[in-house]
Design a protein around this motif. Structure first.
Motif, PDB file in Angstrom:
ATOM      1  N   THR A 187      17.989 -17.903  13.912  1.00  0.00           N
ATOM      2  CA  THR A 187      19.251 -17.189  13.713  1.00  0.00           C
ATOM      3  C   THR A 187      20.391 -18.176  13.514  1.00  0.00           C
ATOM      4  O   THR A 187      21.229 -18.015  12.613  1.00  0.00           O
ATOM      5  CB  THR A 187      19.535 -16.270  14.910  1.00  0.00           C
ATOM      6  OG1 THR A 187      18.443 -15.375  15.092  1.00  0.00           O
ATOM      7  CG2 THR A 187      20.812 -15.487  14.700  1.00  0.00           C
ATOM      8  N   TRP A 188      20.431 -19.205  14.373  1.00  0.00           N
ATOM      9  CA  TRP A 188      21.484 -20.211  14.223  1.00  0.00           C
ATOM     10  C   TRP A 188      21.429 -20.865  12.856  1.00  0.00           C
ATOM     11  O   TRP A 188      22.459 -20.997  12.180  1.00  0.00           O
ATOM     12  CB  TRP A 188      21.365 -21.285  15.312  1.00  0.00           C
ATOM     13  CG  TRP A 188      22.222 -22.467  14.998  1.00  0.00           C
ATOM     14  CD1 TRP A 188      23.577 -22.556  15.179  1.00  0.00           C
ATOM     15  CD2 TRP A 188      21.813 -23.694  14.385  1.00  0.00           C
ATOM     16  NE1 TRP A 188      24.032 -23.774  14.722  1.00  0.00           N
ATOM     17  CE2 TRP A 188      22.977 -24.478  14.234  1.00  0.00           C
ATOM     18  CE3 TRP A 188      20.589 -24.202  13.960  1.00  0.00           C
ATOM     19  CZ2 TRP A 188      22.936 -25.763  13.668  1.00  0.00           C
ATOM     20  CZ3 TRP A 188      20.542 -25.462  13.386  1.00  0.00           C
ATOM     21  CH2 TRP A 188      21.705 -26.233  13.255  1.00  0.00           C
ATOM     22  N   SER A 227      20.192 -19.824  10.056  1.00  0.00           N
ATOM     23  CA  SER A 227      20.546 -18.896   8.962  1.00  0.00           C
ATOM     24  C   SER A 227      22.050 -18.708   8.869  1.00  0.00           C
ATOM     25  O   SER A 227      22.582 -18.410   7.786  1.00  0.00           O
ATOM     26  CB  SER A 227      19.845 -17.545   9.149  1.00  0.00           C
ATOM     27  OG  SER A 227      20.397 -16.841  10.249  1.00  0.00           O
ATOM     28  N   ARG A 228      22.757 -18.876   9.989  1.00  0.00           N
ATOM     29  CA  ARG A 228      24.218 -18.699  10.004  1.00  0.00           C
ATOM     30  C   ARG A 228      24.982 -20.007   9.804  1.00  0.00           C
ATOM     31  O   ARG A 228      26.187 -19.972   9.576  1.00  0.00           O
ATOM     32  CB  ARG A 228      24.652 -18.099  11.359  1.00  0.00           C
ATOM     33  CG  ARG A 228      24.122 -16.733  11.667  1.00  0.00           C
ATOM     34  CD  ARG A 228      24.549 -16.327  13.069  1.00  0.00           C
ATOM     35  NE  ARG A 228      24.052 -15.012  13.454  1.00  0.00           N
ATOM     36  CZ  ARG A 228      24.240 -14.466  14.656  1.00  0.00           C
ATOM     37  NH1 ARG A 228      24.895 -15.164  15.596  1.00  0.00           N
ATOM     38  NH2 ARG A 228      23.764 -13.294  14.943  1.00  0.00           N
ATOM     39  N   SER A 229      24.275 -21.114   9.905  1.00  0.00           N
ATOM     40  CA  SER A 229      24.987 -22.402  10.000  1.00  0.00           C
ATOM     41  C   SER A 229      25.510 -22.910   8.670  1.00  0.00           C
ATOM     42  O   SER A 229      26.351 -23.806   8.642  1.00  0.00           O
ATOM     43  CB  SER A 229      24.056 -23.452  10.598  1.00  0.00           C
ATOM     44  OG  SER A 229      23.012 -23.781   9.685  1.00  0.00           O
TER      45      SER A 229
END
Length: 251
Positions: free
Chosen positions: A242-243, A245-247
C-alpha cells in the motif's frame, strides 16, 4: 491547544502540523527555516509563548557520531529549559524502537542522551518509539551497497509508513503524558534483507541483496528482535504494498 512542532517542516512534522490543524488546534511549525534553532536557542522563547504542548520530531542534520551527540545534547537542553520558562505542560518526542539496544551506534547513543534529558527534565512527557519508516528504505539499501551487491542484516524489522507515524504523534500530543515510552510499528514483521529485495525489485534495481547476520546496521550488530517492538505496540494500517503504491516511486 497551541502546539509547537519542532522539526515541523520535515517529513513527519509537516504531516503532523496538518493533522493537528485539521483537528482544530493551533499547530505551529518550528525549524531553522522558520527562525527557530534548538541548537543555538535562537527564537525558542518567542516561539514557545502560549504553547501548551511541544512535539519534537527533529533529527540531526549529520549522522557523524560526534555531530549527532552534540546535536541532541544541545537541542535537548535548550528546548527543555525554554519549555520550563514558558510553562509547557507536555513534551512529546519521536525516537526509535530498540534505541537502548543499539548503543554500539553513534547515532543511537545520541538518541539515548536525548531520552535521558527528557526523563530528567521535569516536564511531563511522552516518548514515542517508532520502527523504521518505509520512506528510508532507499537509504538503508545504499548503506549496504558493495559494488553490484547489497549486504544487509538478516534481522527482523517491522517498518511503518510516515502517515501512520504522524497519526500516532498527533494522538500522543493530544493525549495525557504517559511519563514513559510508547511503541509504534507497521503491521508486518519481515526480514530486513527480504524487504530490501522486494523494494529493489519494485524500483527496477537488479542487484541482489545478501542477508548476513554479521553486517552492522548503522554501526550496530542486530539480533532478530533488536528493531521490532514488544507486546502492546500500536500498529499502523499501511503495509509495504500500500505504501509503495501511494509513494510515487517508479521504475
Amino acid at each position: 491547544m497551541k502546539i509547537l512542532v519542532i522539526g515541523g517542516t520535515g517529513l513527519i512534522g509537516a504531516k503532523l502540523v496538518k493533522l493537528l490543524t485539521g483537528r482544530g488546534h493551533e499547530a505551529v511549525a518550528a525549524s531553522p527555516a522558520t527562525g527557530v534553532n534548538t541548537v543555538t536557542g535562537e527564537g525558542l522563547d518567542a516561539a514557545l509563548t502560549g504553547v501548551d504542548v511541544v512535539v519534537d520530531v527533529a533529527n540531526s542534520p549529520s549522522f557523524e557520531d560526534q555531530a549527532v551527540l552534540d546535536f541532541f545534547q544541545a537541542a535537548g537542553r535548550n528546548l527543555l529549559a525554554a519549555e520550563k520558562r514558558a510553562g509547557v505542560r507536555h513534551h512529546v518526542a519521536l525516537s526509535v524502537v530498540g534505541t537502548r539496544r543499539l548503543a554500539e551506534s553513534g547515532y543511537f547513543r545520541g538518541k539515548i542522551v536525548q531520552e535521558d534529558l527528557i526523563e530528567a527534565g521535569g516536564i511531563p512527557y511522552t516518548i514515542v518509539h517508532s520502527t523504521q519508516f518505509f520512506e528510508f528504505l532507499g537509504g538503508i539499501v545504499q548503506s549496504g551497497a558493495q559494488g553490484d551487491d547489497v549486504r544487509l542484516p538478516s534481522a527482523y524489522v517491522q517498518p511503518i509508513a510516515s502517515d501512520d507515524v504522524a497519526l500516532a504523534m498527533a494522538d500522543a500530543a493530544l493525549g495525557a503524558p504517559v511519563n514513559g515510552i510508547v511503541e509504534i510499528a507497521g503491521p508486518q514483521k519481515v526480514r530486513l534483507a527480504e524487504l530490501a529485495q522486494r523494494y529493489m525489485g519494485k524500483i527496477g534495481d537488479a542487484r541482489t541483496v545478501h542477508a548476513d547476520a554479521g553486517v552492522r546496521y548503522f554501526g550496530a550488530l542486530l539480533d532478530d528482535d533488536t528493531l521490532v517492538p514488544g507486546p502492546g505496540a500500536r500498529l499502523g494500517e499501511i503495509d509495504f504494498e500500500t505504501w509503495f503504491s501511494r509513494s510515487g516511486t517508479r521504475k
